[in-house]
Design an enzyme around this catalytic site. Sequence first.
Site, mmCIF file in Angstrom:
data_model
loop_
_atom_site.group_PDB
_atom_site.id
_atom_site.type_symbol
_atom_site.label_atom_id
_atom_site.label_comp_id
_atom_site.label_asym_id
_atom_site.label_seq_id
_atom_site.Cartn_x
_atom_site.Cartn_y
_atom_site.Cartn_z
ATOM 1 N N GLY A 1 -7.873 3.774 11.056
ATOM 2 C CA GLY A 1 -8.376 4.492 9.710
ATOM 3 C C GLY A 1 -7.372 5.752 9.436
ATOM 4 N N ASP B 1 2.576 -9.052 0.215
ATOM 5 C CA ASP B 1 3.607 -8.084 0.222
ATOM 6 C C ASP B 1 4.618 -8.338 -1.136
ATOM 7 O OD1 ASP B 1 2.390 -6.821 2.156
ATOM 8 O OD2 ASP B 1 3.662 -7.547 3.796
ATOM 9 N N HIS C 1 2.117 -0.588 3.082
ATOM 10 C CA HIS C 1 2.802 -1.345 4.354
ATOM 11 C C HIS C 1 3.767 -0.379 4.755
ATOM 12 C CE1 HIS C 1 4.192 -4.952 6.138
ATOM 13 N NE2 HIS C 1 5.561 -4.556 6.018
ATOM 14 N N ARG D 1 -14.995 -20.102 6.083
ATOM 15 C CA ARG D 1 -14.045 -18.759 5.218
ATOM 16 C C ARG D 1 -14.537 -18.705 3.832
ATOM 17 N NH1 ARG D 1 -10.893 -15.435 8.374
ATOM 18 N NH2 ARG D 1 -9.541 -14.314 7.076
ATOM 19 N N ASN E 1 -4.926 6.269 7.849
ATOM 20 C CA ASN E 1 -4.554 6.141 6.192
ATOM 21 C C ASN E 1 -6.070 6.514 5.597
ATOM 22 O OD1 ASN E 1 -1.788 5.546 5.327
ATOM 23 N ND2 ASN E 1 -2.141 4.220 6.990
ATOM 24 N N ASN F 1 -1.727 -1.493 -1.631
ATOM 25 C CA ASN F 1 -1.769 -1.709 -0.349
ATOM 26 C C ASN F 1 -0.739 -0.832 0.396
ATOM 27 O OD1 ASN F 1 -1.874 -3.342 2.361
ATOM 28 N ND2 ASN F 1 0.129 -4.223 1.725
ATOM 29 N N LEU G 1 -6.975 -11.556 1.672
ATOM 30 C CA LEU G 1 -7.991 -11.292 0.481
ATOM 31 C C LEU G 1 -8.323 -12.793 -0.282
ATOM 32 C CD1 LEU G 1 -6.929 -8.285 -1.559
ATOM 33 C CD2 LEU G 1 -8.413 -8.537 0.441
ATOM 34 N N GLU H 1 3.433 7.226 5.200
ATOM 35 C CA GLU H 1 2.327 6.652 4.856
ATOM 36 C C GLU H 1 1.120 7.843 4.413
ATOM 37 O OE1 GLU H 1 0.801 3.562 7.167
ATOM 38 O OE2 GLU H 1 2.352 3.436 8.345
ATOM 39 N N GLN I 1 5.181 10.772 8.384
ATOM 40 C CA GLN I 1 6.170 11.323 7.159
ATOM 41 C C GLN I 1 6.220 10.499 6.068
ATOM 42 O OE1 GLN I 1 10.459 11.394 8.931
ATOM 43 N NE2 GLN I 1 9.801 12.752 10.429
#
Length: 208
Positions: free
Chosen positions: A12, A151, A110, A66, A14, A108, A94, A181, A179
């Site tokens: 966590g 992505d 990445h 699922r 981010n 998102n 998702l 994210e 540097q």
Amino acid sequence: MLRVLACVSGGGTNLQAMIDAITQGTVRNAQIVGVICNNKNAYALERARNAGIDAICISPKEYADRETFHREFLETVNMKKPDLIVLAGFLVVLPEEMIRTYQNRIINIHPSLIPAFCGKGFYGLKVHEEALKRGVKVTGATVHFVDEGTDTGPIILQKAVAVEADDTPEALQKRVMEQAEWKLLPQAIDLIANGKVKIEDGRVWIKA
Ligand code: GAR
């Protein structure tokens, strides 16, 4: 005020960057209304609780199949009435219905410069291992909208980070986070919250 829902799976950091940026006012007109995590042991849950944010753990493992998990997950998301869903290190695929319902409202982060080192199987440390194996001299991070692919959605922001000769995957991961994210994700949220992001023909335009 943009209602942001964060989905997380791990440490966590981010999420922490988002929380700090909102507190410090570098992200304006946004509030985190909830955190959803698929892993009850994730430190991200503690970060959310420490910040007084409602944190919910919902794991596929606890459902018979699922489909049931997807239904429950989507209901939990809907309950929060989010304007923006932020995948901040979320490692669960998702539900398709969610991607349709929240089109252009899911982003998102990445840890590479998409389209390099992305797609199925590229997540977390694995991305940096592959970047080092390939010998790239520059990598970085990307914030993008989420579409049906992995992505493949419209790119909002990217930032390049140098690869050093003696990098380990862990060292590179840390540099990319520090540097790129932790700056890029709050910046993208701020741009969206303040009406600066426009999507046209699958491309993102940032208004001045
Ligand atoms: C981050 O490096 C993020 O970019 C990556 O997982 C890490 C989560 O760290 N996401 C992906 O690889 C998605 N494909 P965090 O939990 O400390 O934010």
